[in-house]
Design a protein around this motif. Sequence first.
Motif, PDB file in Angstrom:
ATOM      1  N   ASP A 198       0.852  -1.185   0.000  1.00  0.00           N
ATOM      2  CA  ASP A 198       0.000   0.000   0.000  1.00  0.00           C
ATOM      3  C   ASP A 198       0.890   1.238   0.000  1.00  0.00           C
ATOM      4  O   ASP A 198       1.800   1.359   0.824  1.00  0.00           O
ATOM      5  N   ARG A 199       0.624   2.142  -0.923  1.00  0.00           N
ATOM      6  CA  ARG A 199       1.519   3.287  -1.022  1.00  0.00           C
ATOM      7  C   ARG A 199       1.467   4.181   0.216  1.00  0.00           C
ATOM      8  O   ARG A 199       2.369   4.985   0.447  1.00  0.00           O
ATOM      9  N   ARG A 200       0.431   4.025   1.038  1.00  0.00           N
ATOM     10  CA  ARG A 200       0.391   4.798   2.275  1.00  0.00           C
ATOM     11  C   ARG A 200       1.465   4.339   3.268  1.00  0.00           C
ATOM     12  O   ARG A 200       1.791   5.030   4.209  1.00  0.00           O
ATOM     13  N   LEU A 202       4.469   3.546   2.189  1.00  0.00           N
ATOM     14  CA  LEU A 202       5.724   3.751   1.481  1.00  0.00           C
ATOM     15  C   LEU A 202       6.590   4.732   2.252  1.00  0.00           C
ATOM     16  O   LEU A 202       6.114   5.779   2.693  1.00  0.00           O
ATOM     17  N   LYS A 203       7.849   4.388   2.457  1.00  0.00           N
ATOM     18  CA  LYS A 203       8.790   5.367   2.997  1.00  0.00           C
ATOM     19  C   LYS A 203      10.147   5.126   2.354  1.00  0.00           C
ATOM     20  O   LYS A 203      10.341   4.104   1.682  1.00  0.00           O
ATOM     21  N   PRO A 204      11.093   6.056   2.518  1.00  0.00           N
ATOM     22  CA  PRO A 204      12.393   5.858   1.878  1.00  0.00           C
ATOM     23  C   PRO A 204      12.971   4.494   2.239  1.00  0.00           C
ATOM     24  O   PRO A 204      12.930   4.077   3.392  1.00  0.00           O
ATOM     25  N   GLY A 205      13.475   3.799   1.247  1.00  0.00           N
ATOM     26  CA  GLY A 205      14.041   2.476   1.482  1.00  0.00           C
ATOM     27  C   GLY A 205      13.047   1.357   1.253  1.00  0.00           C
ATOM     28  O   GLY A 205      13.421   0.194   1.173  1.00  0.00           O
ATOM     29  N   THR A 206      11.752   1.699   1.147  1.00  0.00           N
ATOM     30  CA  THR A 206      10.775   0.668   0.794  1.00  0.00           C
ATOM     31  C   THR A 206      10.274   0.916  -0.628  1.00  0.00           C
ATOM     32  O   THR A 206      10.382   2.017  -1.153  1.00  0.00           O
ATOM     33  N   ILE A 207       9.762  -0.134  -1.207  1.00  0.00           N
ATOM     34  CA  ILE A 207       9.328  -0.065  -2.608  1.00  0.00           C
ATOM     35  C   ILE A 207       7.897  -0.587  -2.692  1.00  0.00           C
ATOM     36  O   ILE A 207       7.557  -1.583  -2.059  1.00  0.00           O
ATOM     37  N   LEU A 208       7.101   0.085  -3.468  1.00  0.00           N
ATOM     38  CA  LEU A 208       5.729  -0.380  -3.685  1.00  0.00           C
ATOM     39  C   LEU A 208       5.780  -1.631  -4.571  1.00  0.00           C
ATOM     40  O   LEU A 208       6.503  -1.658  -5.567  1.00  0.00           O
ATOM     41  N   TYR A 306      13.738  -5.730 -10.882  1.00  0.00           N
ATOM     42  CA  TYR A 306      13.412  -4.484 -11.569  1.00  0.00           C
ATOM     43  C   TYR A 306      12.291  -4.740 -12.571  1.00  0.00           C
ATOM     44  O   TYR A 306      12.272  -5.768 -13.250  1.00  0.00           O
ATOM     45  N   SER A 375      15.420  -0.398 -14.324  1.00  0.00           N
ATOM     46  CA  SER A 375      14.465   0.132 -13.364  1.00  0.00           C
ATOM     47  C   SER A 375      13.474   1.080 -14.024  1.00  0.00           C
ATOM     48  O   SER A 375      12.545   1.546 -13.384  1.00  0.00           O
ATOM     49  N   GLY A 570      15.373  15.954  -4.692  1.00  0.00           N
ATOM     50  CA  GLY A 570      16.132  14.876  -4.068  1.00  0.00           C
ATOM     51  C   GLY A 570      17.362  15.371  -3.325  1.00  0.00           C
ATOM     52  O   GLY A 570      18.130  14.561  -2.827  1.00  0.00           O
TER      53      GLY A 570
ATOM     54  N   HIS B  60      11.099   7.346  -5.315  1.00  0.00           N
ATOM     55  CA  HIS B  60      10.592   8.436  -4.487  1.00  0.00           C
ATOM     56  C   HIS B  60      11.610   8.883  -3.445  1.00  0.00           C
ATOM     57  O   HIS B  60      11.308   9.696  -2.582  1.00  0.00           O
ATOM     58  N   TYR B  61      12.806   8.348  -3.527  1.00  0.00           N
ATOM     59  CA  TYR B  61      13.884   8.766  -2.617  1.00  0.00           C
ATOM     60  C   TYR B  61      15.199   8.484  -3.328  1.00  0.00           C
ATOM     61  O   TYR B  61      15.243   7.728  -4.302  1.00  0.00           O
ATOM     62  N   ASN B  62      16.291   9.104  -2.847  1.00  0.00           N
ATOM     63  CA  ASN B  62      17.603   8.786  -3.395  1.00  0.00           C
ATOM     64  C   ASN B  62      18.065   7.471  -2.782  1.00  0.00           C
ATOM     65  O   ASN B  62      18.194   7.365  -1.567  1.00  0.00           O
ATOM     66  N   GLY B 107      18.675  -0.502  -3.310  1.00  0.00           N
ATOM     67  CA  GLY B 107      17.347  -0.029  -2.937  1.00  0.00           C
ATOM     68  C   GLY B 107      17.304   0.682  -1.602  1.00  0.00           C
ATOM     69  O   GLY B 107      16.330   1.370  -1.290  1.00  0.00           O
ATOM     70  N   LEU B 109      17.784   3.432   1.237  1.00  0.00           N
ATOM     71  CA  LEU B 109      17.867   4.892   1.255  1.00  0.00           C
ATOM     72  C   LEU B 109      19.330   5.299   1.409  1.00  0.00           C
ATOM     73  O   LEU B 109      20.056   4.749   2.231  1.00  0.00           O
ATOM     74  N   ILE B 145      15.895  10.538  -6.937  1.00  0.00           N
ATOM     75  CA  ILE B 145      14.452  10.788  -7.008  1.00  0.00           C
ATOM     76  C   ILE B 145      14.050  11.164  -8.435  1.00  0.00           C
ATOM     77  O   ILE B 145      14.671  12.026  -9.045  1.00  0.00           O
TER      78      ILE B 145
END
Lengths: 647, 647
Positions: A198-200, A202-208, A306, A375, A570, B60-62, B107, B109, B145
């Motif tokens: 869930d994109r909600r 999502l944070k840096p370091g995680t991937i949808l 990828y 990617s 970025g 969505h992040y570097n 992947g 961050l 990003i």
Amino acid sequence: MYGNKAYLNCVAREQASQVWLERLEATGYFENIPVERIAVTNALGRVTAACLYAAQSVPHYNGSAMDGVAVLAEDTFGTSDTRPLKLNILKGDQAYQNGGCYIVDTGDLLPEGTNAVIMIEDTNISEGQAEITAAAAPWQHVRIIGEDIVQHELILPEHHIITPVDIAALLAAGLEEIETLARPVVTVIPTGTELVADRRHLKPGTILDVNSHMLCAAVSTWGAEARRHTIVIDDYQAIKQAVSESLACSDMVVMNAGTSAGTEDYTAKVLAELGEVLVHGVAIKPGKPVVLAVCQGKPVVGLPGYPVSAMLTAELFVKVVLTARQKLTQHNSVKVKAKLSKQVYSNIGVEEYIRVSLGNVQGKTMAAPLGRGASLISSLTKAHGMLTVGRANDGISAGSEVVVSLLGNNNSENNLLAVGSHDLALDLLGVHLRRKAQRTLSCANVGSMGGIMAVRSDEAHIAGIHMLDEQTGQYNTSFVKKYLSQSNWQLVHLGMREQGLMVAPGNPKKILELADLIRPDVIFVNRQRGSGTRMLLDYQLKKLGLDYRNIKGYEKEVGTHMAVGATVIGKAADVGLGIRAAARALGLDFIPVADEQYDLILNLAAEDKQAEVIIEILKSTDFRRNVEALGGYDLTFAGNLIAKSGQ
Amino acid sequence: MYGNKAYLNCVAREQASQVWLERLEATGYFENIPVERIAVTNALGRVTAACLYAAQSVPHYNGSAMDGVAVLAEDTFGTSDTRPLKLNILKGDQAYQNGGCYIVDTGDLLPEGTNAVIMIEDTNISEGQAEITAAAAPWQHVRIIGEDIVQHELILPEHHIITPVDIAALLAAGLEEIETLARPVVTVIPTGTELVADRRHLKPGTILDVNSHMLCAAVSTWGAEARRHTIVIDDYQAIKQAVSESLACSDMVVMNAGTSAGTEDYTAKVLAELGEVLVHGVAIKPGKPVVLAVCQGKPVVGLPGYPVSAMLTAELFVKVVLTARQKLTQHNSVKVKAKLSKQVYSNIGVEEYIRVSLGNVQGKTMAAPLGRGASLISSLTKAHGMLTVGRANDGISAGSEVVVSLLGNNNSENNLLAVGSHDLALDLLGVHLRRKAQRTLSCANVGSMGGIMAVRSDEAHIAGIHMLDEQTGQYNTSFVKKYLSQSNWQLVHLGMREQGLMVAPGNPKKILELADLIRPDVIFVNRQRGSGTRMLLDYQLKKLGLDYRNIKGYEKEVGTHMAVGATVIGKAADVGLGIRAAARALGLDFIPVADEQYDLILNLAAEDKQAEVIIEILKSTDFRRNVEALGGYDLTFAGNLIAKSGQ
């Protein structure tokens, strides 16, 4: 035992496919496919399990093929213009008697005793009699039993994909239910601790997790029933359990990813425990870390993570198994010859797949390579075709003739290639072209000078340019006249646009003018050489007497205004030069530097009227409003002809 | 007022289409299409209602693009083989400090403070330190990003059909729900008092409604949601009510049939009352009685009743409206050039559509016309393509180059053309060829002599023949040697088969031998001239001293054994000559007349190994058993080479 890198041993694609398919064949995977009995009316697109034979003849009775009168032909012999004959019209329930006839409509049962039909137009009916003036031949205008389909005739062969007309033929031949091959069930397992559903979350370091949805959609277009497993973390036991459970209820399992040789890449290890890994590593790019296994007699494939790699390897390895399992003919994709617009490099020993967009320029098909990173999902959505660079090849030079395999439904014949400077207005031009002229537009962003060169060698239909001639102070015209000698170009104005410095919201580094770029605490992101924006920067720096060597990041180049903005967001740079529309779209602050003129070179055959359509769009209120709404544009003179060839 | 035939006035196809589409356009039918908001994960194959822009950047992040150590590039400047550098490995939660680095996986961050990644292979890690021997460039191995997609960038244009990779791109760009064009709802109304929905209610004079199922399947392949109305009898009020109700809940109504000018053809009259009939009658064949109307601003089309006509006119008129309504590009079907194998006739003033099967014979594509009757569903299931004979043309002569529009998914490249004598074993050969060699087989039944002639002019791959040479008493060889001078043929034995008289079950006319054919109460059905069966008949008659002129029905010719049998079942004849297998399949009684030799001429390029595959099939136990099970065959010597060219 798995655990070191030696096992990722990169066999050739053909060999990988062959060893895997042969093992599946040997396990009987392609035999005794389960069948499903379904109603013919629901059978569209399904595959016949066996030959289907007619259960009844079509037509199933001798019927009239015309509106007319049914007669016994022998009664009419000798009749002619000069010797007309009157036949008594019998009622439907009356038995035939010599010299009688029946009124029949098309499709009516031919009455017992008769064997021919005379068209109603050729009769004269009055007072219970039909007068005719010509003899009838036996069986004329009669549809005889089985004329179309005879009972027990073959209607459809086995392993045939059922079409709408097949449904009609089967129903007409008396078949209501038929046996079809059961759709293969394919379970797609997304694996990876970094994945979120869930994109909600999502944070840096995680991937949808987008790949599992893409792969499910793809296998469903290949005739399978796709099931998506929930995300499984990178844990040996968890992955093993997911594969075991999926195997129990599927005909094929697709794992994505964990296929590489890292410490947390468990796919191959799990599959080696549950069955046999036949291939780990294929000499292709993108997509090298592929795992091909057979577990419990079923194919299990591990695809790389990828999206581009996952999709490409699914096409290469999943589709072929599903096609064979459904007993369908392996269709090679349609191929076209094209001229490569840009050199591509590749590694010896690796088969490389390059996505290209296609367009027909001045009679020849051009293939423009798209971004090559594994990617880059965007390169897949934009591609018209795929170009393969063989293992023995270290690249293909620009201008070479190449063979491109077309992807999906692409109508590249109607595609216009815009090669040159990037502008957001080009996307909108594409939208309007689609509406007005059913034409698509592919953009390759290579800067203004690259655009002029592409037109010069007839490799582009359109080039967007904004090049300031330092000597004349004018834009574009002098360059176009200097470099383009061929006969067909027009230079058409698109609009004036604001160029300026894009900085993070609130302008934290307090950048106010170009002179701030040489501050030691400021990091810049540049555009590529040959781009109009780069030329504008260099011109302005020179005018201000600023030395580019003092600008940190001057050497970091990106390809579009949006990429400049993304770099600033970025934090890979503090500032970059670009158009106001990009800054506005990305929510960046903008410090104006200059207004510049953005024009289009049109390189279109006069006869096909495309140039007229484009100029009409440029002049339309709709287009003007759309572009001006992006911010920083003035399209007052859009569509005006600035110069053309031969003048 | 409707009611006479004058209104069926036959305009040209292009004009019919144009006047109808223009009226629909004027009513706004192609504007303001309703949209449907759906989950991206369910959007495969749907059409975007508007342009779709990225809601977030991808990535969505570097992040690190490699497994390695993240560093501040500036810390590493000056490092080389001779001047290695040791960096202190920091924990993920430690703040960056000069000379520090972080271990990162692909992947991850990029840690705050760092701006480059060095591949793990290029480092030497020990005791909390990472030793490197080369400087890192800023931003190397970093995915910045927006590298793939920048927020607010165009992901998909409006009116685009969504593919699997599009789903990935949309999800990655942060879109979960999108607006798509609602599928047009098309209601298909079968009309006709003669129609029955269930084959258990079928009786002479009634017809099973198959067209509505075919048309529903067809419109669903064109992107619409199909709804099938129940059968409506030929009653003005009933039809009017059905159309009114359907219009209320559909975007298009397809009526089938009642489109002609007969007294019970109410379609045009009803539509004229409910709206406007723009066209009644199009100058095409098959399919002339088409009604094109606009009612309540919606298209209503009346299609003719024969399946072939219904399907063809649906392709011409329904598909084009659905494509326009869904804002899709009108795809022209793929066209190939081919050589016509048989003359076709047509009427001046009418555009005629001829179904053909295609095959590539000795390097050229041959188009073999199939049965032309509008009622022949079987000709649709067998067709690979469609050939158009223009209005100004009265036919096309054999050998002409023609342009064929390919139908559906046909893989005619892999099709073998069998032209010649009809035998049920050929259907089985087709089944085995499909299994063994992924080849299909199309049969054109033109008799043995026709088959030899087709091979002679390289218009067939295979010809089945059974021709008795009265002089030598031998079959086939002498004819083949006489007529075939080219270099590539082989004559291969298929089998011996029983020919005999087929009569109704119980043999009501007590026919016991050929001599009975001349009895005045016996009606015969013959095979066409040039067929081996006809030659056998004539030979036997001569031997017995029987005069064919005394045989009633001698002049009535049909094209296949099964058609002979069907004629007997339909009581259009009492007896015909044919093979035991056909009699057995149809449940007819059989009186043996002679055993005959049935062979195949193979005309296949030596290099493509097809001849070998066919001979292998002929010799296989599987094939032999399948054929012998038909009855009356002896395949002991199947696959034996009898003669070949050059000997």
